[in-house]
Design an enzyme around this catalytic site. Structure first.
Site, short mmCIF file in Angstrom:
data_model
loop_
_atom_site.label_atom_id
_atom_site.label_comp_id
_atom_site.label_asym_id
_atom_site.label_seq_id
_atom_site.Cartn_x
_atom_site.Cartn_y
_atom_site.Cartn_z
N TYR A 8 24.43 -4.80 -5.88
CA TYR A 8 24.67 -5.90 -7.05
C TYR A 8 23.54 -5.69 -7.76
O TYR A 8 23.41 -6.01 -9.24
CB TYR A 8 24.58 -7.21 -6.16
CG TYR A 8 24.42 -8.47 -7.06
CD1 TYR A 8 25.52 -9.21 -7.81
CD2 TYR A 8 23.15 -9.18 -7.14
CE1 TYR A 8 25.26 -10.30 -8.58
CE2 TYR A 8 23.24 -10.40 -8.17
CZ TYR A 8 24.15 -10.78 -8.94
OH TYR A 8 23.98 -11.95 -9.43
N ASN A 62 29.79 -14.12 -18.43
CA ASN A 62 29.47 -14.98 -17.34
C ASN A 62 29.95 -14.45 -15.88
O ASN A 62 29.39 -14.49 -15.02
CB ASN A 62 29.36 -16.48 -17.32
CG ASN A 62 29.03 -17.18 -16.31
OD1 ASN A 62 28.38 -17.11 -15.70
ND2 ASN A 62 30.26 -17.55 -15.40
N LYS A 81 23.39 -5.52 -11.91
CA LYS A 81 22.63 -6.76 -12.92
C LYS A 81 21.60 -5.86 -13.71
O LYS A 81 21.11 -6.26 -14.86
CB LYS A 81 22.06 -7.70 -12.23
CG LYS A 81 23.15 -8.56 -11.57
CD LYS A 81 24.12 -9.08 -12.53
CE LYS A 81 25.19 -9.96 -12.13
NZ LYS A 81 25.82 -10.66 -13.15
N ASP A 101 41.39 -11.56 -16.21
CA ASP A 101 40.45 -10.90 -15.39
C ASP A 101 39.76 -9.99 -16.16
O ASP A 101 40.29 -9.09 -17.03
CB ASP A 101 41.64 -10.07 -14.68
CG ASP A 101 40.95 -8.77 -13.68
OD1 ASP A 101 39.79 -8.67 -13.77
OD2 ASP A 101 41.62 -8.49 -12.78
N VAL A 102 38.45 -9.94 -16.27
CA VAL A 102 37.50 -9.37 -17.10
C VAL A 102 37.67 -7.84 -16.85
O VAL A 102 37.01 -7.29 -17.88
CB VAL A 102 35.96 -10.01 -17.02
CG1 VAL A 102 36.01 -11.30 -17.68
CG2 VAL A 102 35.49 -9.70 -15.49
N ASP A 131 38.92 -17.41 -16.51
CA ASP A 131 38.73 -17.22 -15.26
C ASP A 131 39.83 -16.76 -14.43
O ASP A 131 41.02 -16.87 -15.03
CB ASP A 131 38.06 -18.40 -14.48
CG ASP A 131 37.33 -18.34 -13.37
OD1 ASP A 131 37.52 -17.61 -12.40
OD2 ASP A 131 36.07 -18.66 -13.51
N1 LIG Z 1 24.20 -18.37 -8.51
C1 LIG Z 1 23.25 -17.73 -8.44
O1 LIG Z 1 22.24 -17.76 -7.90
C2 LIG Z 1 22.98 -16.69 -9.61
C3 LIG Z 1 21.74 -15.96 -9.63
C4 LIG Z 1 21.68 -14.86 -10.76
C5 LIG Z 1 22.71 -14.26 -11.29
N2 LIG Z 1 24.03 -15.07 -11.19
C6 LIG Z 1 25.07 -14.67 -12.17
O2 LIG Z 1 25.60 -15.72 -12.89
C7 LIG Z 1 26.81 -15.76 -13.19
C8 LIG Z 1 27.75 -16.97 -12.74
O3 LIG Z 1 27.43 -17.04 -11.33
P1 LIG Z 1 27.81 -18.39 -10.25
O4 LIG Z 1 26.44 -18.36 -9.49
O5 LIG Z 1 28.20 -19.42 -11.34
O6 LIG Z 1 28.86 -17.42 -9.49
P2 LIG Z 1 30.48 -18.41 -9.15
O7 LIG Z 1 30.96 -17.52 -8.13
O8 LIG Z 1 30.16 -19.59 -8.82
O9 LIG Z 1 31.27 -18.31 -10.56
C9 LIG Z 1 31.63 -16.95 -10.90
C10 LIG Z 1 33.07 -17.12 -11.52
O10 LIG Z 1 33.26 -15.83 -11.96
C11 LIG Z 1 34.89 -15.78 -11.68
N3 LIG Z 1 35.27 -14.50 -11.63
C12 LIG Z 1 34.90 -13.54 -10.55
N4 LIG Z 1 35.62 -12.45 -10.95
C13 LIG Z 1 36.31 -12.49 -12.24
C14 LIG Z 1 37.24 -11.56 -12.94
N5 LIG Z 1 37.30 -10.26 -12.55
N6 LIG Z 1 37.69 -11.98 -13.89
C15 LIG Z 1 37.25 -13.34 -14.35
N7 LIG Z 1 36.55 -14.22 -13.73
C16 LIG Z 1 36.14 -13.77 -12.33
C17 LIG Z 1 35.07 -16.52 -10.44
O11 LIG Z 1 36.40 -16.59 -10.34
C18 LIG Z 1 34.31 -17.75 -10.65
O12 LIG Z 1 34.74 -18.85 -11.32
C19 LIG Z 1 27.26 -14.14 -12.36
O13 LIG Z 1 27.26 -13.25 -13.33
C20 LIG Z 1 26.08 -14.11 -11.47
O14 LIG Z 1 25.95 -12.98 -10.88
C21 LIG Z 1 23.82 -16.01 -10.18
#
Ligand SMILES: NC(=O)c1ccc[n+]([C@@H]2O[C@H](COP(=O)([O-])OP(=O)(O)OC[C@H]3O[C@@H](n4cnc5c(N)ncnc54)[C@H](O)[C@@H]3O)[C@@H](O)[C@H]2O)c1
Length: 261
Positions: free
Chosen positions: A159, A90, A163, A63-64, A37
């Site tokens: 977004y 993720n 996706k 950083d991804v 992360d």
């Molecule tokens: N929470 C929701 O309602 C939801 C719904 C559908 C899909 N998602 C997807 O699920 C995944 C996780 O979401 P979440 O809700 O846990 O989000 P979150 O923001 O709580 O966690 C995402 C994590 O990704 C990390 N991140 C962001 N950019 C980064 C980078 N460049 N390199 C490395 N790490 C990075 C952030 O620091 C964070 O810890 C995401 O892909 C999101 O799009 C979430």
């Protein structure tokens, strides 16, 4: 059920939210977990907790969107654990904005994390997984898409675009790796609204009152509640495990029935 004993798993964006729950559950299910992360303090705190509970996890800041960092993370994982069995792509970001309002730089930022990050992870994971024997366990790549990758969005079209891209990249990956004879599966997970820091941001920028938010949540899907990170982690660990051995190119929807109507 859903055991991943002896497997090595890498979870991006694993410091918190859905990724944090997934890293924790993978460790409980027997995997050695590499959590990556941007958030180093949160990521280190999470792996300390996993290790205190008897799991095996390490944190790497990563950083991804950066290919040389992907090379470093995969190399370090192979040196430390001797292989890679599971990749959970993720890490993701969300932002609110109409198409007319969205600046080019914001479009690029969303594409860099949500699309390029998944591409780079898949590219380097295939390299690490492709020499596994054909008659053994498959390598498993699990990509986080969204219900916003299945149906359109009123508040975040870019977004949704990213996706939707993850959904089809997953299917293309599943086809390509089999065509090349690699023993790798690739599936996508489509969460509905799930409690996490990302969801907190979605609500905070919604201009809804607390009452309106409560009604919104109650009517959001058939089950009348938000998903919890563990609801999504359960599906991810299933796809990572041999229990899903006959699944590849699939999209697993975990949304409380949101897309059923
Ligand atoms: N929470 C929701 O309602 C939801 C719904 C559908 C899909 N998602 C997807 O699920 C995944 C996780 O979401 P979440 O809700 O846990 O989000 P979150 O923001 O709580 O966690 C995402 C994590 O990704 C990390 N991140 C962001 N950019 C980064 C980078 N460049 N390199 C490395 N790490 C990075 C952030 O620091 C964070 O810890 C995401 O892909 C999101 O799009 C979430």
């Amino acid at each position: 059920m859903n055991r991943v004993d002896g497997k090595v798993a890498l979870v991006t964006g694993g410091a918190r939210g859905i990724g944090g729950a997934t890293a924790t559950l993978l460790a409980e299910a027997g995997a050695a977990v590499v959590v990556t992360d941007l958030l180093a303090a949160d990521g280190q705190a999470l792996v300390d907790e996993i290790n205190r509970a008897g799991g095996a996890a390490v944190f790497m800041r990563h950083d991804v969107t950066n290919e040389s960092e992907w090379k470093q993370v995969i190399t370090a994982t192979l040196q430390r654990h001797g292989g890679l069995d599971i990749l959970v792509n993720n890490a993701g970001i969300w932002s609110r904005g109409t198409i007319e309002e969205t600046a080019e730089a914001e479009f690029d930022r969303l594409c860099a994390v949500n699309l390029k990050g998944v591409f780079l992870g898949t590219k380097h994971a295939i390299g690490a997984m492709k020499n596994r024997p054909a008659d053994g366990d498959s390598g498993s790549i699990v990509n986080l898409s969204s219900t916003a990758g299945l149906v359109g969005s009123a508040t975040s079209a870019v977004y949704s675009m990213t996706k939707g891209g993850v959904r089809l990249f997953t299917k293309s990956t599943a086809i390509e790796v089999r065509a090349r004879g690699y023993n790798i599966r690739c599936n996508s997970v489509h969460p509905g609204a799930t409690e996490s820091p990302m969801q907190d941001d979605i609500l905070a920028t919604s201009n809804m009152s607390p009452d309106e938010i409560e009604k919104f949540i109650a009517n959001r899907n058939l089950l009348g509640r938000y998903g919890k990170p563990i609801d999504i982690a359960n599906a991810i660990v299933f796809l990572a495990s041999n229990d899903s051995a006959f699944m590849t190119g699939s999209e697993v929807v975990v949304d409380g029935g949101y897309t059923a109507r």
